[in-house]
Each structure stands twice: as C-alpha cells, then as structure tokens.
Design a protein around this motif. Structure first.
Motif, PDB file in Angstrom:
ATOM      1  N   TYR A 117       0.626  20.907 -17.972  1.00 21.75           N
ATOM      2  CA  TYR A 117      -0.197  19.664 -18.374  1.00 21.75           C
ATOM      3  C   TYR A 117      -1.737  19.906 -17.900  1.00 21.75           C
ATOM      4  O   TYR A 117      -2.631  20.069 -18.868  1.00 21.75           O
ATOM      5  N   THR A 121      -4.949  21.186 -20.344  1.00 21.64           N
ATOM      6  CA  THR A 121      -6.012  20.822 -20.573  1.00 21.64           C
ATOM      7  C   THR A 121      -7.212  21.791 -20.637  1.00 21.64           C
ATOM      8  O   THR A 121      -8.382  21.638 -21.174  1.00 21.64           O
ATOM      9  N   PRO A 128      -7.560  17.933 -25.297  1.00 18.53           N
ATOM     10  CA  PRO A 128      -6.443  18.064 -24.188  1.00 18.53           C
ATOM     11  C   PRO A 128      -5.437  17.075 -24.718  1.00 18.53           C
ATOM     12  O   PRO A 128      -4.272  17.426 -24.386  1.00 18.53           O
ATOM     13  N   ASN A 132      -1.349  18.157 -25.193  1.00 21.54           N
ATOM     14  CA  ASN A 132      -0.467  17.711 -24.174  1.00 21.54           C
ATOM     15  C   ASN A 132       0.609  17.031 -25.254  1.00 21.54           C
ATOM     16  O   ASN A 132       1.851  17.096 -24.900  1.00 21.54           O
TER      17      ASN A 132
END
Length: 406
Positions: A117, A121, A128, A132
C-alpha cells in the motif's frame, strides 16, 4: 512522462491477483481438505481464522519493518512465504501442520499489505487512491479465476492440489521478477503543507471517539461481510438451493465478478460523482437487501444473481474506510490506519470461528441470518459517520474560496 516503476507496480499487482485466489482457496476446497485431515467444515473455518490471527499479530511490526527496511524486502519475502503456504497445504499430513502454514499465510498477508500500500502510493504519488483501489480489482480477478480452475480439475479428475501449486509457482516466479526491480526511495511527507490543506476541509476538529469509533466498526463489519460470503456461499448453494458441488463453487466466480465491476466503477466515479462516505453507507444497504433475498428465495438462478450483488456491495469498503480515517485524522495516519486494520483482522479471525460454530449447531441458513445483523450494524455506523461527516465538512463554495486564497 512514462512512469519508470510500472514493472514494479505490475509485480505488486500480480501478488494481489494471486492473493485473491488464496483468500478463497481453503473454503473452495473444503471437501478434499476435510477428508485429508479427518476434520469437518468447522475445522476448516478455524484454519481460515488462523490466517486472520497471523495478520492481527504482525500488522504493527510489519509497518515498522516496512518503514525501516523499505518496501521491497517485505514484498519479496511475503510473496515467497505465500508460495510456501500454497505448496504446504496440499502436502500437509496433519491438521496441526496445516495450521502452522495458515499462520504463515496470515503473517505474509500482513507484510504484503505493509509493503504494497505505501509502495503503490510512492509509485503513483499523483493518484495513490486509485492505485490502492486497483489492488481490490486484482484480488477480485484472482478470486474469479480460481473456481474455474477448481472446476476444470474436478471435471478431469485431477489432484485438487494443482489449484494450490499453480499459484504457488507464479508467486515464486514473481519473487524472482520483483528481486530484479527497483522501488522508489521512501520520502518524508510535507506535514506542514498537508496540515494546512486538511484544516481547510473541516469546520471543527474530528473527534476520534465519535467518527473514529464508527470507522472502527465499519472496518470490522466490512471485512466480516465478505469473509462470511467467501467461506459459506458454496455450502449454502449446495445445501439450501440444491446446487451441485461444481455449480456451488462457481457462485464465488459470480461474487468476484461483482467485486471486480464494483471496484472499477469506484475507481472512475469516486470524488467525481460520489464520495467515499456515501459509498460505505449505500453498499451495506444493498448487502442487507441481497441477504434477505438469499434467505427467502432458494432458487439456483436467483442465488447466482444475488452472489454477484453480494460481491458488488462488499467490494472496496475497507479501502474506502482507510481513506476516510486518514482524511479525518491526518495527524496520526499510521496509528489510525493500524487501528482500523486491526479491527479488520479481528473480523477475519472471529467470523470464521463464529460461523463455524453456527454451522455446527444451527445450520448454514442461520449463518446468513447472522450476516444480516452484521450488515445492519455496518449501516448504523455508516449512518452516524455520514451525519458527522456532513457536519464537519464545509460547503463546497467555501472550500473553493480557501483554495483560491492560497
């Protein structure tokens, strides 16, 4: 300008494509696994709970290791560990050894999340959120393909373990692939500038015991809802709707297709036409309606359609919960993310155990009645959050004015 880390991102998404298979692989192979270890469905649900236990126990340390040593080591090691789990389960001669392998899978899942994660990013700093959310899309795609693979093996009377060995082989290949790639260097965020931007979004300071508690509940219920569906949909189809074993497993494919379509729609619509806070209120309402239909109409074609809507309405809620909690409590992003993730992990432990006991003492239908109460709890928490969020956020015109002033 071309992103130099696209190969790196593709390797991370491959991991989650395979994780989509891992998430349902034990539930999808309940029959052969119960015979292999001389246990019952409740025993398999305990193994699934062990994956959640492994996540819960290591989520905090995984985040620290990710920040200290970088994203790449955690991602590479977690992929290798997940491959070991997949090889180990079909070859385990005992239930106890299988339990050890499932704990390993949970630890691997925690490390993979902690590395991926933030890694995504950093690979896509301008988008981002979308990066995700796409993790869920790849998870859903993997979960769509696994039942098809299992059905192929069953029809050709092949060893069920190939459904484990094939994704394991891809994991090991991906370990080699990721090992050759570079990852972005970890950069410190500009807290001051971020703080100024965040302060323009709220009339008053969010209160963790109010908004935070609601988000913790949603973190729990969102995970609980898709956990119950992924474990028990095939059994429900077989025992209540009278479907064949092969047809009931295919319900997970329709469930995953619904999840995939939902996530792709969210990636396009979020913040343009709909806000995350509205999605986490609307989706559990759809889930509750769908569960009510499942419990009252026991026709295979209806169950197939409702499986799609279950997948659609339970997809992406956890990711959106993380998005909202970090928006509201931006000063403690890591801490609040860990708290919500812990609630999610707790659900992944508690629900397989609880529903396993219900199946043993009450029956499959009672599990989905229990699921209705979970959906209702999620709706209540989301309703409160929506009310509080509306009071906290400023009118759009005021936000635009503040931005222009800067």
């Amino acid at each position: 300008m071309k992103n130099r880390y696209m190969k790196t991102a593709s390797g991370m998404y491959i991991n989650y494509f395979l994780l989509g298979m891992v998430n349902i692989i034990l539930a999808s192979n309940m029959g052969p696994l119960t015979r292999q270890w001389d246990t019952d469905r409740t025993g398999i649900s305990y193994l699934i709970a062990a994956i959640g236990a492994g996540r819960l126990l290591t989520y905090g340390i995984s985040g620290v290791l990710s920040d200290k040593f970088g994203r790449k080591p955690l991602i590479v090691v977690s992929a290798a560990a997940m491959g070991i789990f997949l090889v180990g389960i079909p070859l385990s001669p005992s239930y106890e050894l299988a339990f050890v392998f499932t704990l390993l899978a949970g630890i691997s899942n925690s490390a993979m999340d902690a590395g991926t994660y933030p890694g995504l990013t950093e690979v896509f700093p301008k988008s981002p959120g979308s990066a995700n959310v796409m993790v869920k899309a790849f998870v859903s795609l993997g979960a769509t393909i696994l039942p098809i693979m299992i059905l192929f093996l069953s029809k050709h009377h092949l060893f069920y373990g190939f459904a484990f060995f094939i994704p394991a082989a891809v994991y090991f290949l991906n370990v080699v692939f990721l090992s050759t790639l570079s990852f972005p260097k970890i950069k410190l965020g500009q807290a001051g500038q971020e703080g100024e931007l965040q302060l323009t979004s709220f009339l008053t300071e969010p209160v963790f015991r109010k908004e935070g508690t609601a988000l913790i509940v949603i973190g729990f219920t969102s995970t609980a809802l898709f956990t119950v569906s992924q474990i028990w949909l095939p059994s429900y189809g077989q025992e209540v709707a009278g479907m064949s074993a092969d047809a009931s497993i295919q319900l997970l494919s329709f469930y995953s297709v619904g999840s995939l379509i939902s996530v792709l729609l969210l990636a396009v619509m979020l913040n343009k036409w709909i806000k995350p806070v509205m999605v986490i209120l609307l989706y559990p309402m759809i889930t509750l309606i769908t569960l009510t239909i499942i419990l009252t109409v026991h026709i295979p074609i209806v169950l197939t359609v409702t499986s799609f809507f279950l997948g659609f309405s339970t997809a992406g809620i956890f990711q959106l919960t993380i998005t909202i909690v970090t928006e509201l409590f931006w000063k403690r992003k890591g801490t609040v993310t860990g708290i919500v993730a812990a609630a999610s992990s707790l659900a992944s432990i508690a629900l397989p155990i609880a529903t396993g006991l219900i199946a043993k003492n009450g029956g499959i239908a009672h599990i989905f009645v229990f699921d209705c109460f979970i959906a209702a709890a999620g709706i209540s928490a989301a309703s409160f959050l929506y009310y509080r969020y509306s009071k906290l956020t400023k009118p759009r015109s005021q936000k635009i004015l503040r931005v222009n002033e800067h």
